[in-house]
Design an enzyme around this catalytic site. Structure first.
Site, PDB file in Angstrom:
ATOM      1  N   ASP A   1      -0.611  -0.435 -11.700  1.00 12.68           N
ATOM      2  CA  ASP A   1       0.234  -1.339 -11.064  1.00 12.68           C
ATOM      3  C   ASP A   1       0.975  -2.173 -12.261  1.00 12.68           C
ATOM      4  O   ASP A   1       0.926  -1.956 -13.596  1.00 12.68           O
ATOM      5  CB  ASP A   1      -0.477  -2.373  -9.923  1.00 12.68           C
ATOM      6  CG  ASP A   1      -0.115  -3.334 -10.081  1.00 12.68           C
ATOM      7  OD1 ASP A   1       0.648  -3.069  -9.157  1.00 12.68           O
ATOM      8  OD2 ASP A   1      -0.362  -4.288  -9.912  1.00 12.68           O
TER       9      ASP A   1
ATOM     10  N   PHE B   1       3.208 -13.889   5.492  1.00 13.98           N
ATOM     11  CA  PHE B   1       3.567 -12.189   4.733  1.00 13.98           C
ATOM     12  C   PHE B   1       2.561 -11.689   5.171  1.00 13.98           C
ATOM     13  O   PHE B   1       1.954 -11.241   5.060  1.00 13.98           O
ATOM     14  CB  PHE B   1       3.261 -12.879   3.113  1.00 13.98           C
ATOM     15  CG  PHE B   1       3.608 -12.159   2.781  1.00 13.98           C
ATOM     16  CD1 PHE B   1       5.194 -11.839   1.747  1.00 13.98           C
ATOM     17  CD2 PHE B   1       2.828 -10.955   1.406  1.00 13.98           C
ATOM     18  CE1 PHE B   1       5.540 -11.048   1.161  1.00 13.98           C
ATOM     19  CE2 PHE B   1       3.436  -9.723   1.369  1.00 13.98           C
ATOM     20  CZ  PHE B   1       4.613 -10.022   0.664  1.00 13.98           C
TER      21      PHE B   1
ATOM     22  N   LYS C   1      11.764 -16.486   3.041  1.00 12.41           N
ATOM     23  CA  LYS C   1      11.471 -16.256   1.605  1.00 12.41           C
ATOM     24  C   LYS C   1      11.292 -14.433   1.321  1.00 12.41           C
ATOM     25  O   LYS C   1       9.814 -14.751   2.556  1.00 12.41           O
ATOM     26  CB  LYS C   1      10.879 -17.760   1.113  1.00 12.41           C
ATOM     27  CG  LYS C   1      10.234 -17.014  -1.052  1.00 12.41           C
ATOM     28  CD  LYS C   1       9.185 -18.275  -1.182  1.00 12.41           C
ATOM     29  CE  LYS C   1       8.017 -17.853  -0.955  1.00 12.41           C
ATOM     30  NZ  LYS C   1       7.352 -18.822  -1.691  1.00 12.41           N
TER      31      LYS C   1
ATOM     32  N   THR D   1       4.698   0.181  -9.006  1.00 11.12           N
ATOM     33  CA  THR D   1       4.944  -1.166  -8.837  1.00 11.12           C
ATOM     34  C   THR D   1       5.942  -0.860  -6.996  1.00 11.12           C
ATOM     35  O   THR D   1       6.871  -0.364  -6.487  1.00 11.12           O
ATOM     36  CB  THR D   1       5.769  -1.589  -9.545  1.00 11.12           C
ATOM     37  OG1 THR D   1       5.671  -2.912  -9.143  1.00 11.12           O
ATOM     38  CG2 THR D   1       6.936  -1.370  -9.639  1.00 11.12           C
TER      39      THR D   1
ATOM     40  N   ASP E   1       7.801  -3.869  -7.074  1.00  7.54           N
ATOM     41  CA  ASP E   1       8.752  -4.386  -7.413  1.00  7.54           C
ATOM     42  C   ASP E   1       9.905  -3.914  -7.451  1.00  7.54           C
ATOM     43  O   ASP E   1      10.305  -2.356  -7.359  1.00  7.54           O
ATOM     44  CB  ASP E   1       8.556  -4.763  -8.854  1.00  7.54           C
ATOM     45  CG  ASP E   1       8.798  -6.123  -9.201  1.00  7.54           C
ATOM     46  OD1 ASP E   1       9.214  -7.049  -8.154  1.00  7.54           O
ATOM     47  OD2 ASP E   1       7.906  -6.508 -10.207  1.00  7.54           O
TER      48      ASP E   1
ATOM     49  N   ARG F   1       9.282  -0.323  -5.431  1.00  8.31           N
ATOM     50  CA  ARG F   1       9.502  -0.107  -4.201  1.00  8.31           C
ATOM     51  C   ARG F   1       8.519   0.669  -3.460  1.00  8.31           C
ATOM     52  O   ARG F   1       8.937   1.528  -2.075  1.00  8.31           O
ATOM     53  CB  ARG F   1      10.810  -0.035  -3.746  1.00  8.31           C
ATOM     54  CG  ARG F   1      12.032  -0.473  -4.007  1.00  8.31           C
ATOM     55  CD  ARG F   1      11.309  -2.396  -3.415  1.00  8.31           C
ATOM     56  NE  ARG F   1      13.026  -2.594  -2.968  1.00  8.31           N
ATOM     57  CZ  ARG F   1      12.792  -4.214  -3.202  1.00  8.31           C
ATOM     58  NH1 ARG F   1      11.655  -4.841  -3.752  1.00  8.31           N
ATOM     59  NH2 ARG F   1      14.078  -4.853  -3.747  1.00  8.31           N
TER      60      ARG F   1
ATOM     61  N   ASP G   1      -4.412  -4.434  -9.965  1.00 10.51           N
ATOM     62  CA  ASP G   1      -5.572  -5.536  -9.930  1.00 10.51           C
ATOM     63  C   ASP G   1      -4.912  -6.788  -8.316  1.00 10.51           C
ATOM     64  O   ASP G   1      -6.170  -7.490  -8.490  1.00 10.51           O
ATOM     65  CB  ASP G   1      -4.969  -7.196 -10.789  1.00 10.51           C
ATOM     66  CG  ASP G   1      -3.374  -6.841 -10.314  1.00 10.51           C
ATOM     67  OD1 ASP G   1      -2.854  -6.358  -9.919  1.00 10.51           O
ATOM     68  OD2 ASP G   1      -2.750  -8.509 -10.455  1.00 10.51           O
TER      69      ASP G   1
ATOM     70  N   ASN H   1      -3.457  -4.889  -3.054  1.00  8.90           N
ATOM     71  CA  ASN H   1      -1.984  -3.857  -2.462  1.00  8.90           C
ATOM     72  C   ASN H   1      -3.023  -2.297  -3.384  1.00  8.90           C
ATOM     73  O   ASN H   1      -2.273  -1.281  -3.502  1.00  8.90           O
ATOM     74  CB  ASN H   1      -1.009  -3.905  -2.738  1.00  8.90           C
ATOM     75  CG  ASN H   1      -0.699  -4.569  -4.132  1.00  8.90           C
ATOM     76  OD1 ASN H   1      -1.347  -5.178  -4.786  1.00  8.90           O
ATOM     77  ND2 ASN H   1       0.563  -4.728  -4.352  1.00  8.90           N
ATOM     78  N   ASP H   2      -4.091  -2.810  -4.630  1.00  5.51           N
ATOM     79  CA  ASP H   2      -3.763  -1.510  -5.683  1.00  5.51           C
ATOM     80  C   ASP H   2      -4.995  -0.467  -4.575  1.00  5.51           C
ATOM     81  O   ASP H   2      -5.765   0.244  -5.686  1.00  5.51           O
ATOM     82  CB  ASP H   2      -4.040  -2.432  -6.814  1.00  5.51           C
ATOM     83  CG  ASP H   2      -2.785  -2.697  -7.277  1.00  5.51           C
ATOM     84  OD1 ASP H   2      -1.859  -2.349  -6.783  1.00  5.51           O
ATOM     85  OD2 ASP H   2      -3.075  -3.616  -7.528  1.00  5.51           O
TER      86      ASP H   2
END
Lengths: 1089, 353
Positions: free
Chosen positions: A328, A493, A516, A627, A629, A715, A742, A745-746
């Site tokens: 991750d 979220f 957000k 990731t 991200d 993504r 960590d 989500n992992d």
């Protein structure tokens, strides 16, 4: 009844021993569990019964009981909160023991019950709770409460926010009342106790293969013996000579029955070839060996006071087999310590410098000099970074202007979050993550997401301070001026939407929605604002490796809000498909947004990430970064952490919209790789393209991936991560995968991979809890794999092979003896020896070896990751090495047996007084040679001789002698046959026997030593080379003397040179400085020539 | 499952040599540098030992004679033929003549050797009752089941000693006669029949049942001798200290042999004029030929042998030592060659790096 060649005890005792040892281990664990169970079950709790508060034990709580919990107590069952000592019915809990999240969580009661704050009031409550079946997910709860109040039924939705989980602790609240909804094994905590991953290591799999091979050997030996027995016995003079008549019964029993019983008897005779004690030894080895990980100071992180944690000891050796590392990014490669850096407001980019926002970009107001001056000062004022809000007020006017222009942006930042405040009150708490040592005016923010915390803190520095939320009111101070907002709804979220929003009501009455979220989830929903400029800025931020969030808002008309409110209420109270309905409602609400801007937060790389990734690559391990991200952020982090090199040719598979397009792109990539196979390739894939690629073109995709030395997937949804790992796992080479992560989500990927490593980071401990091993920092991975993994693998591989070897040695002479005793199932060894061989005589040296062996210095292993390749692909347990050990076992057995056989020759006397030996002496001779050979063979395998090794190795042999002297020195009253009486002593009194023992031991080991030496010199593995060097250096002075002169001179000069040289610091923290020195010297030794 | 670390909370691990896997250790390496000298040393040592063992075994003399009597025309052939197919075979005696041209150095041991006789057959080997042989009265009356079919006699009496091993006791007897001058009279050579069994077996493991009225015969009353025996066990020897279960021949026989060809010690010759060995001259062995071996294709041999510290004549050990020793040296040389050659290459590689 079958006439067994050995008594049931002989075979049964080892089995009994194995079972006992296992039982003791399991029993110990059970006992611990039992104790803690008792503690939990017997804990006193107060329950409301018949109008009063009754003290009872927690195991007596039934569903529907109303329980009172006081401050700092642990909830004994899953409770639905009814009321607390606060008026709004809220309470704070910490779930640290459940998921490790240390932040305070607010739970609220339904308003109707929140007022029932006394026992008497509660007793009058008539309500029905409907809820779903027990479920393990800690964060999901759906139910509703139907309260009958003055003949009128009120329906209230219940969600996770009103459920207090068993195991959580009440904080900041004096007492609460709750009604038990799940108790005992149905609580979420208990449901999460499920025995964790049943992962099997590759070693265990090959162990099972070997066992099957040995079973086949066993059965074929028994069949051969049985058949030969009957061909032999065809002649009566062998079957029943006059001196050895059968009983009537034996003569008359049926042929077939005899055949079968003979076969079974041979099975019993040879059963020792199956090493029963192997499993228990392996289990002990793993159990005891895993302590070394937790004990390792190099895996201890001082700042967070965390040491490595072993959650399963079954996979120790798998750490030495890793082919793929999936990691991750956030919190694993990076610190997950967010620092607000830049933002883009209404299309203008700002940078935060010393608590001030400075515009940047095409129209820089501030001159270059000013900037550099500021940055020069920055390190001085760093300490003042987080000072009290009063210092914010010193900001100059231009900031005021800035705020006026963009106040909505900052309001959004300081309102749209779920941050908790620890205002240090009188009833403040001494424990927990916050410490009350700060001044009372100081605000401390606690958030489950570090991004939020960083943003709220940044806003505070700018001048909009979030003061707190109480009773649905959020207070913010804008440049000292207090403003209140009523918090109407929080749209939490979730990782599918990748955004959150709040709906607040300002004093003026206008209702606003602040949203957000990730840019991909916000921008498409925007209808106004500087969308294009912001998008450009966001990309720029991402290029710098910053984490971006977009902020948007929406104003509701009263009519719109009504609709929103109704939809939310319906969705939240729905009993079925609540999640789908909620998602739908959120979808409806979060639209037509007006973009305010974007924030950029920096997440620093962890220490030594680059070195660790480089080392992993040198070890032949492929590193994939998975990731969630953005593409740009991910690539930039990948570059900065060394995952991608500047020299790497980066291939992209992104933004694929259709199957065919994706396939075309893939084919093109494959072609490019083929054309250009000199340089290394890196591949970037994004989530959507990945799912396309995996759906139809799995093979092609995997092929591309395998040829790339680095792969970056951005993504990614959590489940996608797991899916990628599963795909790699089932690919034809069956590589061993390791996942590091960590966050929650992992978890799916950690559980999917062969080995799951959790980083004990800031995002709670969920990953650490679900992992097989948990470490504090990514950099520890190198020691964990290269040193511990390597050691464990070598240790267990030798352990397994050796066990099979020593049992072949043990039982083959027995098989050979049958050829000389008419296949009459005569045992060669005394039954006591049969029993104790595996338990006592040969068990300890291999166990100690498998705990302490270090074939190469640990520093060498860590500094030379290429050594890891030597053990990849389960090399030490390949069929080839297995055959080698087995054949070695057979040849040793032949040497023992035929050596002793020829020594007997025509049965000449071997004693100085002319007396004769018997069959038991013969067997004991074979056995003695065997015990010594097998033990010395273990000694040959040992490279690391601590005093413990010496003790058990020589101790085992000495023990064998002492035991045998004792055993054969006494007529044992409880034994029916006294076969062994004085046999051992007579054996030792024979000079020939001594000479024969020495000869046979030396001959057996001679072969092995020759092979080892030739292997080492003709085609040494890297590991063997490393051993040579490390020995030369470690024992420089003594060993150089033993080396040929030319070499010694060479080394001496090299070493003396080294001493004068300024050596670069080794990047491993070494425990002892002396060893550090050695390690450095070693490094130099390789690199120098 | 968090037994290692989590249970104790997160604390700094102890910095001890054991927990950090830094125990002081000796790290030997099996490299040619170390093994070469070892090989040469071991090889030389083994060669030396082998030579010593070989010569010491060679110095031992052995004289053996097959008296089964099926092929040769010796006097035992008649006995063999007579006993053919009859059980039990009738008593018969025959003799073996041999001449020693020089002194057969003593002490001389007389063995009998049987071939093709499987004392190590499991059914045979377990067919005994050690409790009975240790003089336990209850076991005397109720022999162990393993003894079947030699557990109870046809009359239902317990067999003592029970079992196949005891039943098949070797019952040929030998006497040795020496003719000092040719044509002179044969003088009996004294055979020392004491201490042919292990001391511990004879004195401790085997025990007669307690005497009844001072008589061993009464102690064995109510038992039957094994079917093949011609005398009851208490009459095995006229010597009251060597009879019953505690009889040297019997104890020797009861230690079953490991292989189908085996020898058992019969007597030592070390008394009187023969303490230095058997002087030259003609000898005659008178054999009471009782034991049938031809039924199972076995042979009976008589062996005269002298003994060194390492036992009887056994060239194997010496030869094996010589072979292994020379192998060590040969391999040592090969290794040396390889070592030197690859050493150079290694250095070259290093230089290239």
């Amino acid at each position: 009844m079958i006439d067994t060649p050995t008594s049931p005890i002989t075979s049964g005792l080892p089995l009994f021993f194995v079972i006992t040892v296992t039982a003791i281990k399991q029993g110990y664990e059970d006992w611990l569990r039992h104790n803690s169970d008792n503690e939990v079950n017997g804990a006193p709790v107060y329950v409301v019964r018949s109008g009063g508060l009754v003290k009872t034990r927690s195991k007596n709580i039934r569903v529907g009981d109303i329980v009172r919990i006081a401050k700092d107590e642990i909830f004994p069952a899953d409770l639905v909160l009814l009321s607390s000592d606060r008026l709004d019915g809220s309470c704070h809990v910490t779930t640290a023991s459940l998921d490790g999240e240390t932040n305070l969580k607010t739970h609220v009661a339904v308003p109707e019950t929140a007022v029932l704050q006394t026992v008497a009031n509660l007793d009058s409550l008539i309500a029905v709770i409907e809820c779903q079946q027990p479920e393990a997910d800690l964060y999901r709860f759906m139910g509703r409460m139907i309260i009958t109040h003055q003949m009128e039924e009120i329906v209230r939705p219940l969600g996770p926010e009103s459920l207090l989980l068993r195991g959580a602790r009440l904080k900041n609240t004096k007492e609460i009342f709750g009604v038990a909804v799940y108790t005992g094994m149905e609580t979420k905590m208990a449901l999460n106790y499920k025995s964790k991953s049943q992962k099997r290591s590759a070693v265990e799999k090959s162990m099972n293969t070997f066992l099957i091979i040995y079973l086949i050997i066993l059965i074929s030996e028994a069949i051969i013996s049985t058949i030969l027995k009957y061909t032999w016995q065809a002649e009566e003079k062998w079957d029943e000579p006059w001196y050895n008549q059968k009983t009537e019964h034996q003569r008359n029993s049926s042929k077939i029955l005899k055949f079968i019983s003979d076969f079974l008897a041979f099975l019993v005779l040879y059963n020792f070839i199956i090493p029963i004690s192997l499993y228990v030894t392996v289990e002990m080895q793993k159990f005891l060996g895993s302590f070394f990980i937790g004990w390792d100071l190099d895996l201890y992180h001082e700042e967070s006071d965390q040491k490595a944690q072993v959650n399963t000891s079954d996979l120790n050796e798998e750490l030495g087999q890793v082919d793929y590392v999936f990691t991750d990014k956030t919190g694993t490669l990076t610190e997950n310590e967010m620092q607000f850096r830049e933002c883009s407001i209404n299309g203008i980019k700002y940078q935060e410098i010393n608590g001030r926002l400075v515009p940047e970009g095409p129209t820089p107001d501030s001159s270059e000099g000013n900037l550099s001056y500021l940055s020069g000062l920055s390190h001085l004022s760093n300490l003042a970074h987080l000072t009290s809000s009063s210092s914010f007020r010193t900001s100059p006017e231009n900031e005021n202007e800035l705020l006026k222009g963009h106040d909505l942006f900052f309001k959004a930042v300081s309102l749209c979050h779920t941050v908790q405040i620890s205002n240090v009150q009188s009833d403040g708490i001494g424990d927990g993550p916050w410490q009350s040592s700060l001044a009372s005016s100081q605000l401390e923010y606690y958030a489950s997401s570090p991004d939020e915390k960083a943003l709220v803190e940044a806003a505070a520095r700018i001048g909009i301070v979030f003061i707190g939320n109480s009773e649905e009111i959020m207070e913010i101070k804008i440049l000292g001026k207090l403003e209140r907002y009523r918090l109407l709804h929080v749209l939490e979220f979730d990782s599918d939407r990748r955004r959150m929003s709040v709906i607040v009501q300002a004093c003026s009455g206008e209702k606003l929605l602040f949203a957000k979220g990730a840019e991909s989830s916000i921008l498409p929903k925007c209808i106004g604002g500087e969308i294009e400029k912001t998008r450009v800025h966001v990309d720029e931020f991402a290029l710098k490796g910053l984490r971006t969030l977009c902020i948007a808002y929406r104003q509701f008309t009263p009519k719109e809000y009504e609709e929103v409110d109704r939809r939310l209420f319906e969705a939240r109270t729905a009993l079925q498909q609540r999640e789908e309905k909620l998602a739908e409602a959120f979808q409806f609400i979060e639209k037509d947004l007006i973009l305010l801007g974007a924030t950029a937060v920096e997440d620093r790389l962890q220490d030594k990430v680059r070195e660790t990734i480089e080392a992993l690559r040198m070890a032949g391990i492929k590193v994939w970064v998975l990731t969630g991200d953005k593409y740009e952020t991910a690539v930039s982090v990948s570059l900065s952490c060394g995952h991608f090199h500047r020299t790497m040719n980066i291939l992209e598979l992104i933004h694929q919209k259709s199957d065919s397009e994706c396939a075309e792109q893939l084919r093109q990539l494959a072609r490019r790789i083929k054309e250009d196979h000199v340089i290394q390739h890196g591949l970037v894939v994004d989530g959507t393209s990945l799912s396309l690629a995996l759906r139809e073109h799995e093979k092609l995709f995997m092929e591309v991936c395998r040829t790339c030395s680095a792969v970056l997937c951005c993504r990614m949804a959590p489940l996608q991560k797991a899916k990628v790992i599963r795909l790699i796992k089932i690919s034809p080479e069956k590589p061993i995968t390791l996942a590091v992560g960590d966050g929650a989500n992992d978890v799916s990927m950690i559980q999917e991979a062969h080995v799951g490593i959790g980083i004990m980071g800031k995002e709670g401990r969920q990953a650490a809890r679900n992992s097989d091993y948990a470490i504090a920092r990514f950099k520890f991975l190198s020691k964990l794999l290269f040193v511990h993994g390597h050691f464990y693998y070598i240790r267990i591989a030798t352990l397994v092979q050796y066990f099979f070897y020593k049992n072949v040695c043990f039982i083959t002479p027995q098989f050979l003896y049958q050829f000389y005793c008419l296949f009459s199932q005569q045992t060669l060894y005394d039954s006591m020896y049969l029993t104790l061989y595996n338990i006592c005589f040969t068990s300890l040296p291999v166990l100690i070896y498998s705990l302490l062996e270090q074939h190469v210095d640990p520093h060498v292993l860590q500094n030379k990751p290429t050594l890891y390749r030597d053990i990849s692909k389960n090399r030490l347990l390949s069929i080839k090495t297995f055959l080698y050990w087995t054949i070695l076992g057979f040849s040793h057995a032949f040497i023992f047996f035929f050596g002793s056989y020829f020594l007997m020759g025509k049965d000449e006397s071997l004693l100085g007084n002319g007396q004769m030996f018997g069959n038991w002496t013969f067997g004991t001779l074979v056995f003695t040679v065997m015990v010594i050979t097998v033990t010395v063979k273990m000694a040959l395998e040992t490279h690391f001789w601590t005093w413990i090794n010496h003790l058990v190795t020589w101790g085992s042999i000495i023990f064998y002698f002492i035991f045998s002297l004792f055993y054969s020195g006494i007529l044992w009253p409880f034994l029916s046959s006294q076969n062994m009486y004085f046999v051992f002593i007579q054996l030792l009194s024979s000079g020939s026997a001594w000479f024969a023992i020495i000869l046979m031991v030396v001959t057996c080991l001679f072969l092995d030593v020759v092979k080892k030496v030739f292997d080492r010199h003709l085609h040494p593995t890297n590991t063997e080379k490393a051993q040579m060097y490390s020995n030369t250096v470690a024992f420089s002075d003594e060993f150089i003397a033993l080396q040929p002169l030319s070499r010694a001179r060479d080394h001496l000069s090299r070493l003396s040179l080294l001493k004068q040289m300024q050596v670069s610091s080794a990047w491993t923290p070494c425990a002892a400085s002396q060893e550090k020195q050695q390690a450095r010297l070693l490094e130099e030794c390789w690199s120098e020539p | 499952m968090t037994w290692s670390a989590a249970a104790r909370g997160a604390h700094q691990p102890d910095n001890t040599a054991f927990t950090q896997q830094r125990l002081p250790a000796w790290q030997p390496l099996l490299s040619a540098g170390i093994t070469l000298p070892l090989f040469f040393c071991a090889g030389l040592a083994f060669l030396g030992l082998g030579l010593g063992l070989y010569y010491s075994s060679n110095a031992i003399q052995e004289l053996e004679h097959d008296y089964t009597g099926d092929a040769d025309a010796g006097s035992c052939a008649a006995c063999a033929a007579q006993g053919q197919g009859r059980a039990p075979p009738p008593p018969c005696s025959c003799s073996w003549h041999f001449t020693l041209s020089e002194l057969f150095p003593g002490p001389v041991y007389l063995y009998y050797e049987l071939t093709g006789f499987y004392q190590n057959n499991r059914r045979y080997g377990v067919s005994r009752d050690d409790a009975q042989l240790s003089g336990l009265v209850s076991a005397l009356r109720h022999p162990a089941n393993e003894c079947a079919p030699y557990q109870f006699s046809a009359a239902g009496l317990p067999v003592a000693p029970c079992g196949a091993v005891a039943n098949s006791l070797f019952n040929d007897t030998f006497s040795l006669w020496h003719q000092r001058q040719s044509g002179g009279p044969y003088v009996e050579v004294p055979l020392d029949r004491a201490a042919i069994a292990w001391w511990t077996d004879y004195h401790i493991k085997f025990r007669n049942p307690p005497l009844v009225n001072g008589s061993l015969a009464l102690a064995f009353r109510g038992t039957a001798p094994p079917p093949n025996w011609r005398r009851p066990v208490y009459e095995l020897s006229p010597d009251p200290n060597n009879t019953g279960f505690v009889n040297q021949d019997f104890v020797v026989w009861m230690r079953t042999a490991a292989l189908p060809t085996f020898r058992k010690l019969y007597a030592r010759i070390r008394q009187g004029n023969y303490s230095a060995g058997l002087p030259s001259g003609a000898y005659r062995v008178d054999i009471a030929y009782n034991y049938p071996v031809r039924a199972f294709g076995g042979h009976k041999l008589l062996v005269f042998s002298n003994i060194s510290w390492m036992g009887g004549k056994n060239p194997f050990l010496g030869i094996a030592y010589l072979v292994v020793g020379s192998l060590c040296i040969v391999v040592g040389f090969v290794m040396l060659a390889v070592y030197i050659r690859y050493q150079d290459q290694d250095d070259d590689e290093n230089d290239d790096e």
